[in-house]
Design a protein around this motif. Structure first.
Motif, short mmCIF file in Angstrom:
data_model
loop_
_atom_site.label_atom_id
_atom_site.label_comp_id
_atom_site.label_asym_id
_atom_site.label_seq_id
_atom_site.Cartn_x
_atom_site.Cartn_y
_atom_site.Cartn_z
N THR A 154 0.94 -1.34 0.06
CA THR A 154 0.13 -0.04 0.04
C THR A 154 0.98 1.38 -0.03
N LEU A 155 0.34 2.46 -0.51
CA LEU A 155 0.81 3.72 -0.43
C LEU A 155 0.28 4.65 0.70
N ARG A 156 1.14 5.17 1.48
CA ARG A 156 0.66 5.99 2.40
C ARG A 156 1.83 7.21 2.55
N CYS A 157 0.92 8.36 3.22
CA CYS A 157 2.10 9.61 3.28
C CYS A 157 2.86 9.12 4.50
N GLY A 158 4.28 9.45 4.34
CA GLY A 158 5.03 9.38 5.75
C GLY A 158 6.21 10.31 5.52
N GLY A 159 7.18 9.60 6.27
CA GLY A 159 8.72 10.43 6.15
C GLY A 159 8.56 11.06 7.80
N GLY A 160 10.01 11.51 8.07
CA GLY A 160 10.08 11.96 9.46
C GLY A 160 9.48 13.32 9.87
N ARG A 172 -3.44 15.65 1.87
CA ARG A 172 -3.22 14.98 3.13
C ARG A 172 -2.89 15.79 4.46
N LEU A 173 -1.82 16.51 4.11
CA LEU A 173 -1.23 17.55 5.20
C LEU A 173 -2.53 18.48 5.49
N ALA A 174 -2.93 19.12 4.47
CA ALA A 174 -4.09 20.10 4.63
C ALA A 174 -5.32 19.46 5.46
N THR A 175 -5.63 18.52 5.31
CA THR A 175 -6.84 17.72 6.20
C THR A 175 -6.25 17.52 7.42
N LEU A 176 -5.12 17.16 7.77
CA LEU A 176 -4.63 17.06 9.04
C LEU A 176 -4.43 18.25 9.72
N GLY A 177 -4.30 19.64 9.17
CA GLY A 177 -4.30 20.70 9.75
C GLY A 177 -2.97 21.41 9.95
N PHE A 178 -1.93 20.87 8.82
CA PHE A 178 -0.68 21.68 9.00
C PHE A 178 -0.83 22.83 8.31
N ASP A 179 -0.06 23.93 8.83
CA ASP A 179 0.29 25.07 8.34
C ASP A 179 1.04 25.04 6.99
N LEU A 180 0.65 25.11 5.79
CA LEU A 180 1.54 24.61 4.51
C LEU A 180 2.25 25.80 3.82
N SER A 181 2.55 26.85 4.63
CA SER A 181 3.13 27.97 4.07
C SER A 181 4.69 27.56 3.69
#
Length: 288
Positions: free
Chosen positions: A34-40, A73-82
């Motif tokens: 499966t594919l999923r978003c990851g990384g440190g 996915r980052l936006a959905t989780l609530g990250f500030d994406l600036s």
């Protein structure tokens, strides 16, 4: 709660769940991929969001369907994406092989490991956390006075991380508990003095995790250890990154190092027991 600036990788992980342990020369079978978003950067940041903090993430994504899916996915989780930027090229997933015991082996493309962090946005963050393979030391040295700095022990020889806290994992950093220097820090010598050569005179604590074994803490007073919460997990991917989030959470509440390590261990154990309690682990679907 605090505002944390997280600089680290946001990857697409391709998880291969193996039917037997990974070993050289073997012909192995798998039962799912499966594919999923990851990384440190993603994992620590998502855990900090789940703990109630505001998080600005600094990362680079490929401008393709998988890169845009990660951004969503980052936006959905609530990250500030600036602090997110898009680059040319295509997303190359990291292959993560998970054996039946939950242990994982990561195969990363060389291109993603070659990036160098050269800039952080000027934001009023209480703490900056850096988990990148390569960076310019001035990025951390030039932060506003009073900004706390937490960084992963760098894997590359010669890399500097001006920081107040260094966090590392014994297997990842080439750190040998028996005292043989095979990587960045020799625990048989003065580990804290060696860590200060990496982090500079502001370093207060070196924190080293070692799987299910006790967390090792080093400071100017010496060395101590903290037992970790016992847990059985089908997938250990990201546990160290969630530990870092728990440690930062405690640090912002002015907990001493030993209490911060206990809290971080408990947070990581909760994550391993129920990953969906922190954020959705739904498979990633490329945007078209």
């Amino acid at each position: 709660m605090g505002h944390i600036l997280v600089a680290g990788s946001v990857n697409v992980d391709r998880l291969w769940r193996l039917d037997a342990p990974l070993r050289g020369g073997a012909r192995l079978t798998y039962h799912s991929a499966t594919l999923r978003c990851g990384g440190g950067g993603f994992t620590t940041g998502a855990a900090l969001l789940a703990l109630g903090h505001a998080v600005t993430i600094v990362a680079t994504l490929a401008d393709d369907g998988l890169g845009r899916a990660c951004f969503d996915r980052l936006a959905t989780l609530g990250f500030d994406l600036s602090g997110v930027r898009f680059a040319g090229g295509r997303t190359t997933p990291l292959d993560i092989f998970i054996d039946p015991s939950g242990e994982r082996t990561v195969l990363a493309p060389r291109t993603t490991e070659a990036r160098r962090l050269v800039h952080l946005p000027r934001l009023p963050a209480e703490l900056v956390y850096v988990n990148v393979r390569r960076m310019e030391p001035a990025v951390l040295a030039g932060l506003a006075p009073g900004t706390r700095r937490v960084a992963q022990v760098p894997l590359e020889p010669g890399e500097q991380r001006p920081a107040d806290v260094l966090i590392g994992a014994v297997p990842d950093g080439g750190i040998d508990l028996g005292g043989i220097d095979i990587g960045r820090i020799d625990l048989g010598g003065d580990a804290f003095a060696q860590a200060r050569r990496i982090a500079g005179p502001s370093l207060a604590t070196l924190v080293l995790t070692d799987g299910a074994r006790p967390v090792q803490l080093f400071d100017s007073a010496g060395r101590s250890s903290v037992e970790v919460a016992a847990v059985t997990a089908a997938d250990t991917t990201g546990a160290g990154d969630v530990f870092a989030a728990g440690y930062i959470d405690a640090l912002l509440r002015e907990e001493p190092a030993a209490e911060a390590a206990r809290h971080a261990s408990a947070v990581a154990a909760r994550f391993l027991t129920d990953r969906d309690a922190f954020w959705s682990q739904a498979p990633l679907e490329p945007n078209t």
